[in-house]
Design a protein around this motif. Structure first.
Motif, PDB file in Angstrom:
ATOM      1  N   ALA A  67     -16.571  -7.332  13.982  1.00  6.90           N
ATOM      2  CA  ALA A  67     -17.164  -5.965  13.241  1.00  6.90           C
ATOM      3  C   ALA A  67     -18.740  -6.450  13.638  1.00  6.90           C
ATOM      4  N   ASN A  68     -19.109  -7.707  13.292  1.00  7.29           N
ATOM      5  CA  ASN A  68     -20.440  -8.067  13.248  1.00  7.29           C
ATOM      6  C   ASN A  68     -21.116  -7.871  14.879  1.00  7.29           C
ATOM      7  N   ILE A  69     -20.375  -8.257  15.611  1.00  3.34           N
ATOM      8  CA  ILE A  69     -20.627  -8.387  17.112  1.00  3.34           C
ATOM      9  C   ILE A  69     -20.651  -6.982  17.451  1.00  3.34           C
ATOM     10  N   GLY A  70     -19.899  -6.077  17.390  1.00  3.75           N
ATOM     11  CA  GLY A  70     -20.035  -4.539  17.805  1.00  3.75           C
ATOM     12  C   GLY A  70     -18.849  -3.847  17.227  1.00  3.75           C
ATOM     13  N   ASN A  71     -18.296  -2.811  17.999  1.00  6.24           N
ATOM     14  CA  ASN A  71     -16.998  -1.959  17.895  1.00  6.24           C
ATOM     15  C   ASN A  71     -15.956  -2.971  17.713  1.00  6.24           C
ATOM     16  N   THR A  72     -14.850  -2.481  16.638  1.00  6.36           N
ATOM     17  CA  THR A  72     -13.746  -3.417  16.714  1.00  6.36           C
ATOM     18  C   THR A  72     -12.838  -2.551  17.618  1.00  6.36           C
ATOM     19  N   PHE A  73     -11.572  -3.144  17.835  1.00  4.46           N
ATOM     20  CA  PHE A  73     -10.642  -2.704  18.642  1.00  4.46           C
ATOM     21  C   PHE A  73      -9.361  -2.685  17.851  1.00  4.46           C
ATOM     22  N   THR A  74      -8.632  -1.242  17.879  1.00  9.66           N
ATOM     23  CA  THR A  74      -7.277  -1.405  17.295  1.00  9.66           C
ATOM     24  C   THR A  74      -6.306  -2.217  18.004  1.00  9.66           C
ATOM     25  N   GLN A  75      -5.550  -2.671  17.259  1.00  9.89           N
ATOM     26  CA  GLN A  75      -4.283  -3.538  17.686  1.00  9.89           C
ATOM     27  C   GLN A  75      -3.196  -2.874  17.454  1.00  9.89           C
ATOM     28  N   ARG A  76      -2.089  -3.194  18.084  1.00 12.68           N
ATOM     29  CA  ARG A  76      -0.839  -2.816  17.885  1.00 12.68           C
ATOM     30  C   ARG A  76       0.058  -3.992  17.560  1.00 12.68           C
ATOM     31  N   TRP A  77       1.424  -3.891  17.467  1.00 14.40           N
ATOM     32  CA  TRP A  77       2.362  -4.954  16.933  1.00 14.40           C
ATOM     33  C   TRP A  77       2.380  -6.055  18.001  1.00 14.40           C
ATOM     34  N   GLU A  78       2.048  -5.757  19.306  1.00 11.48           N
ATOM     35  CA  GLU A  78       2.029  -6.920  20.086  1.00 11.48           C
ATOM     36  C   GLU A  78       1.022  -7.864  19.792  1.00 11.48           C
ATOM     37  N   PHE A  79      -0.087  -7.615  19.532  1.00 12.43           N
ATOM     38  CA  PHE A  79      -1.420  -8.484  19.316  1.00 12.43           C
ATOM     39  C   PHE A  79      -1.008  -9.360  17.945  1.00 12.43           C
ATOM     40  N   TYR A  80      -0.263  -8.743  17.111  1.00 15.84           N
ATOM     41  CA  TYR A  80       0.070  -9.596  15.706  1.00 15.84           C
ATOM     42  C   TYR A  80       1.117 -10.573  16.200  1.00 15.84           C
ATOM     43  N   ALA A  81       2.060 -10.078  17.015  1.00 11.36           N
ATOM     44  CA  ALA A  81       3.227 -11.079  17.244  1.00 11.36           C
ATOM     45  C   ALA A  81       2.832 -12.004  18.271  1.00 11.36           C
ATOM     46  N   VAL A  82       1.716 -11.731  19.044  1.00  9.38           N
ATOM     47  CA  VAL A  82       1.006 -12.995  19.942  1.00  9.38           C
ATOM     48  C   VAL A  82       0.331 -13.973  19.066  1.00  9.38           C
ATOM     49  N   THR A  83      -0.433 -13.364  18.133  1.00  8.75           N
ATOM     50  CA  THR A  83      -1.348 -14.162  17.302  1.00  8.75           C
ATOM     51  C   THR A  83      -0.603 -15.097  16.140  1.00  8.75           C
TER      52      THR A  83
END
Length: 104
Positions: A67-83
């Protein structure tokens, strides 16, 4: 803080946070666990809960940096599964030293 430095900071923070539950017998490395006045060994389920809480904390720090760098991106369940899987892979050295290495 630029994007490259933020990325490396989050990776280093994730590496340290993923191994923290395995390198000490305190809750979040701060709160001693006692049973009947004696220090106890931290159970596996407490380590896993601690690992999940630290994953959420690292995610929150990463979100704030994004958020400090710029706009945040919305994430779906795949992002949380991978991270989440990446966080478990980063926790592997601590797990090996705690449970798989023979202690003499």
């Amino acid at each position: 803080m630029n994007v490259s430095l933020s990325s490396w900071f989050v990776i280093l923070l994730a590496l340290l946070a993923a191994n923290l539950p395995f390198f000490n017998e305190r809750l979040f490395a701060l709160i001693p666990l006692k049973s009947g006045g004696q220090a106890t060994v931290k159970p596996v389920w407490v380590r896993l809960l601690e690992l999940f809480a630290l994953y959420a904390l690292v995610g929150a720090v990463a979100y704030v940096l994004e958020a400090n760098i710029g706009n945040t991106f919305t994430q779906r369940w795949e992002f949380y599964a991978v991270t989440g899987c990446m966080f478990l892979v980063l926790a592997y050295p601590g797990y090996v030293l705690r449970y798989l290495k023979k202690h003499r």
